[in-house]
Design a protein around this motif. Structure first.
Motif, PDB file in Angstrom:
ATOM      1  N   LYS A 258       0.846  -1.190   0.000  1.00  0.00           N
ATOM      2  CA  LYS A 258       0.000   0.000   0.000  1.00  0.00           C
ATOM      3  C   LYS A 258       0.884   1.244   0.000  1.00  0.00           C
ATOM      4  CE  LYS A 258      -3.768  -2.235   2.512  1.00  0.00           C
ATOM      5  NZ  LYS A 258      -4.479  -2.317   3.803  1.00  0.00           N
ATOM      6  N   ASP A 259       0.406   2.306  -0.610  1.00  0.00           N
ATOM      7  CA  ASP A 259       1.179   3.547  -0.726  1.00  0.00           C
ATOM      8  C   ASP A 259       1.564   4.147   0.624  1.00  0.00           C
ATOM      9  OD1 ASP A 259       1.123   3.381  -3.489  1.00  0.00           O
ATOM     10  OD2 ASP A 259      -0.608   4.710  -3.690  1.00  0.00           O
ATOM     11  N   ASP A 260       0.728   3.935   1.655  1.00  0.00           N
ATOM     12  CA  ASP A 260       1.013   4.554   2.952  1.00  0.00           C
ATOM     13  C   ASP A 260       1.915   3.704   3.853  1.00  0.00           C
ATOM     14  OD1 ASP A 260      -0.870   2.587   3.488  1.00  0.00           O
ATOM     15  OD2 ASP A 260      -2.062   3.830   4.837  1.00  0.00           O
ATOM     16  N   VAL A 261       2.380   2.563   3.356  1.00  0.00           N
ATOM     17  CA  VAL A 261       3.297   1.726   4.136  1.00  0.00           C
ATOM     18  C   VAL A 261       4.708   2.270   3.944  1.00  0.00           C
ATOM     19  CG1 VAL A 261       4.199  -0.607   4.480  1.00  0.00           C
ATOM     20  CG2 VAL A 261       1.784  -0.275   3.915  1.00  0.00           C
ATOM     21  N   THR A 262       5.361   2.604   5.044  1.00  0.00           N
ATOM     22  CA  THR A 262       6.681   3.229   4.988  1.00  0.00           C
ATOM     23  C   THR A 262       7.755   2.218   4.577  1.00  0.00           C
ATOM     24  OG1 THR A 262       7.221   2.728   7.284  1.00  0.00           O
ATOM     25  CG2 THR A 262       6.038   4.813   6.859  1.00  0.00           C
ATOM     26  N   PRO A 263       8.845   2.714   4.013  1.00  0.00           N
ATOM     27  CA  PRO A 263       9.962   1.816   3.697  1.00  0.00           C
ATOM     28  C   PRO A 263      10.472   1.070   4.932  1.00  0.00           C
ATOM     29  CG  PRO A 263      10.256   3.927   2.606  1.00  0.00           C
ATOM     30  CD  PRO A 263       9.077   4.076   3.531  1.00  0.00           C
ATOM     31  N   GLU A 264      10.429   1.715   6.090  1.00  0.00           N
ATOM     32  CA  GLU A 264      10.862   1.067   7.327  1.00  0.00           C
ATOM     33  C   GLU A 264       9.950  -0.104   7.686  1.00  0.00           C
ATOM     34  OE1 GLU A 264      12.407   5.070   6.957  1.00  0.00           O
ATOM     35  OE2 GLU A 264      10.307   4.431   7.067  1.00  0.00           O
ATOM     36  N   LYS A 265       8.651   0.070   7.494  1.00  0.00           N
ATOM     37  CA  LYS A 265       7.694  -1.005   7.768  1.00  0.00           C
ATOM     38  C   LYS A 265       7.894  -2.156   6.793  1.00  0.00           C
ATOM     39  CE  LYS A 265       4.124  -2.998   9.624  1.00  0.00           C
ATOM     40  NZ  LYS A 265       4.206  -3.606  10.953  1.00  0.00           N
ATOM     41  N   ILE A 266       8.133  -1.834   5.519  1.00  0.00           N
ATOM     42  CA  ILE A 266       8.397  -2.875   4.524  1.00  0.00           C
ATOM     43  C   ILE A 266       9.653  -3.644   4.908  1.00  0.00           C
ATOM     44  CG2 ILE A 266       9.035  -3.303   2.115  1.00  0.00           C
ATOM     45  CD1 ILE A 266       7.188  -0.892   1.386  1.00  0.00           C
ATOM     46  N   GLU A 267      10.700  -2.942   5.295  1.00  0.00           N
ATOM     47  CA  GLU A 267      11.949  -3.582   5.712  1.00  0.00           C
ATOM     48  C   GLU A 267      11.704  -4.508   6.904  1.00  0.00           C
ATOM     49  OE1 GLU A 267      16.175  -2.138   7.581  1.00  0.00           O
ATOM     50  OE2 GLU A 267      15.317  -0.923   5.963  1.00  0.00           O
ATOM     51  N   GLU A 268      10.912  -4.061   7.865  1.00  0.00           N
ATOM     52  CA  GLU A 268      10.584  -4.881   9.042  1.00  0.00           C
ATOM     53  C   GLU A 268       9.826  -6.148   8.631  1.00  0.00           C
ATOM     54  OE1 GLU A 268       7.290  -4.615  12.548  1.00  0.00           O
ATOM     55  OE2 GLU A 268       8.465  -2.807  12.201  1.00  0.00           O
ATOM     56  N   LEU A 269       8.859  -5.995   7.743  1.00  0.00           N
ATOM     57  CA  LEU A 269       8.090  -7.151   7.281  1.00  0.00           C
ATOM     58  C   LEU A 269       8.978  -8.144   6.535  1.00  0.00           C
ATOM     59  CD1 LEU A 269       4.833  -5.350   6.126  1.00  0.00           C
ATOM     60  CD2 LEU A 269       5.000  -7.064   7.959  1.00  0.00           C
ATOM     61  N   ILE A 270       9.882  -7.647   5.707  1.00  0.00           N
ATOM     62  CA  ILE A 270      10.780  -8.533   4.972  1.00  0.00           C
ATOM     63  C   ILE A 270      11.687  -9.289   5.942  1.00  0.00           C
ATOM     64  CG2 ILE A 270      12.702  -8.613   3.340  1.00  0.00           C
ATOM     65  CD1 ILE A 270      11.268  -6.264   1.861  1.00  0.00           C
ATOM     66  N   LYS A 271      12.195  -8.600   6.945  1.00  0.00           N
ATOM     67  CA  LYS A 271      13.037  -9.245   7.959  1.00  0.00           C
ATOM     68  C   LYS A 271      12.251 -10.348   8.674  1.00  0.00           C
ATOM     69  CE  LYS A 271      15.254  -8.245  12.327  1.00  0.00           C
ATOM     70  NZ  LYS A 271      15.125  -7.351  13.443  1.00  0.00           N
TER      71      LYS A 271
ATOM     72  N   GLN B  47       2.757  -4.985 -13.663  1.00  0.00           N
ATOM     73  CA  GLN B  47       1.366  -4.756 -13.259  1.00  0.00           C
ATOM     74  C   GLN B  47       1.256  -4.174 -11.842  1.00  0.00           C
ATOM     75  OE1 GLN B  47      -1.245  -8.069 -14.139  1.00  0.00           O
ATOM     76  NE2 GLN B  47       0.010  -8.636 -15.894  1.00  0.00           N
ATOM     77  N   GLY B  48       2.251  -3.389 -11.460  1.00  0.00           N
ATOM     78  CA  GLY B  48       2.231  -2.734 -10.160  1.00  0.00           C
ATOM     79  C   GLY B  48       2.912  -3.513  -9.051  1.00  0.00           C
ATOM     80  N   PHE B  49       3.225  -4.782  -9.289  1.00  0.00           N
ATOM     81  CA  PHE B  49       3.916  -5.575  -8.275  1.00  0.00           C
ATOM     82  C   PHE B  49       5.349  -5.093  -8.169  1.00  0.00           C
ATOM     83  CE2 PHE B  49       0.475  -8.374  -9.662  1.00  0.00           C
ATOM     84  CZ  PHE B  49      -0.091  -8.675  -8.429  1.00  0.00           C
ATOM     85  N   THR B  50       5.809  -4.894  -6.950  1.00  0.00           N
ATOM     86  CA  THR B  50       7.135  -4.326  -6.728  1.00  0.00           C
ATOM     87  C   THR B  50       8.107  -5.294  -6.078  1.00  0.00           C
ATOM     88  OG1 THR B  50       6.367  -3.452  -4.609  1.00  0.00           O
ATOM     89  CG2 THR B  50       6.253  -1.969  -6.524  1.00  0.00           C
TER      90      THR B  50
ATOM     91  N   ALA C 151      -0.636  -4.888   5.003  1.00  0.00           N
ATOM     92  CA  ALA C 151       0.256  -3.890   4.415  1.00  0.00           C
ATOM     93  C   ALA C 151       0.292  -3.934   2.893  1.00  0.00           C
ATOM     94  CB  ALA C 151       1.675  -4.077   4.956  1.00  0.00           C
ATOM     95  N   VAL C 152      -0.338  -4.952   2.285  1.00  0.00           N
ATOM     96  CA  VAL C 152      -0.265  -5.057   0.834  1.00  0.00           C
ATOM     97  C   VAL C 152      -1.573  -4.668   0.171  1.00  0.00           C
ATOM     98  CG1 VAL C 152       1.562  -6.805   0.809  1.00  0.00           C
ATOM     99  CG2 VAL C 152      -0.812  -7.518   0.772  1.00  0.00           C
ATOM    100  N   GLU C 153      -1.424  -4.043  -0.998  1.00  0.00           N
ATOM    101  CA  GLU C 153      -2.575  -3.652  -1.803  1.00  0.00           C
ATOM    102  C   GLU C 153      -3.060  -4.826  -2.642  1.00  0.00           C
ATOM    103  OE1 GLU C 153      -3.200  -0.722  -5.565  1.00  0.00           O
ATOM    104  OE2 GLU C 153      -2.203   0.127  -3.797  1.00  0.00           O
ATOM    105  N   LYS C 154      -2.084  -5.564  -3.188  1.00  0.00           N
ATOM    106  CA  LYS C 154      -2.439  -6.745  -3.967  1.00  0.00           C
ATOM    107  C   LYS C 154      -1.268  -7.719  -3.945  1.00  0.00           C
ATOM    108  CE  LYS C 154      -1.210  -4.895  -8.558  1.00  0.00           C
ATOM    109  NZ  LYS C 154      -1.684  -4.744  -9.932  1.00  0.00           N
ATOM    110  N   LEU C 155      -1.603  -9.003  -4.170  1.00  0.00           N
ATOM    111  CA  LEU C 155      -0.566 -10.021  -4.212  1.00  0.00           C
ATOM    112  C   LEU C 155      -1.024 -11.187  -5.063  1.00  0.00           C
ATOM    113  CD1 LEU C 155      -1.238 -12.631  -2.146  1.00  0.00           C
ATOM    114  CD2 LEU C 155      -0.831 -10.877  -0.465  1.00  0.00           C
TER     115      LEU C 155
END
Length: 106
Positions: A17-30, A58-61, A93-97
């Motif tokens: 989602k656009d409002d999920v911070t890079p720090e939150k993404i990093e935490e989730l990946i960890k 298609q928007g997947f990052t 935290a995800v818009e689509k998967l």
């Protein structure tokens, strides 16, 4: 009947989602990577971000790949309490998967 033994790859494509911070993404990946230490059938974990020049994402990052020894191992992983707890946080935290499990053919 399809063979259930043998390596299975669990592939997840995500757009956060656009409002999920890079720090939150990093935490989730960890936390995602740590599941390999908590869930015995999960043998390996790799991830990365889209770098394709074709612009067909298609928007997947993000791409996440887990390795299991069997389809039963994937089922055990999906039901494991550590995965369930993580998946609930990740999904919020995800818009689509997209999730695909496949048996590599070499």
């Amino acid at each position: 009947m399809e063979e259930t033994k043998g390596v299975v790859k669990h592939l997840l494509l995500a757009k956060f989602k656009d409002d999920v911070t890079p720090e939150k993404i990093e935490e989730l990946i960890k936390d995602y990577a740590n599941l390999v230490n908590l869930i015995p059938p999960m043998k390996a974990f790799h991830w990365g971000t889209d770098v394709s020049a074709e612009n067909l994402h298609q928007g997947f990052t993000h791409v996440f790949e887990s390795t299991f020894e069997s389809t039963e191992g994937v089922a055990e992983y999906v039901a494991h309490p550590a995965h369930v707890e993580f998946a609930n946080r990740f999904l919020s935290a995800v818009e689509k998967l997209v999730v695909i499990d496949y048996k590599p053919i070499s």
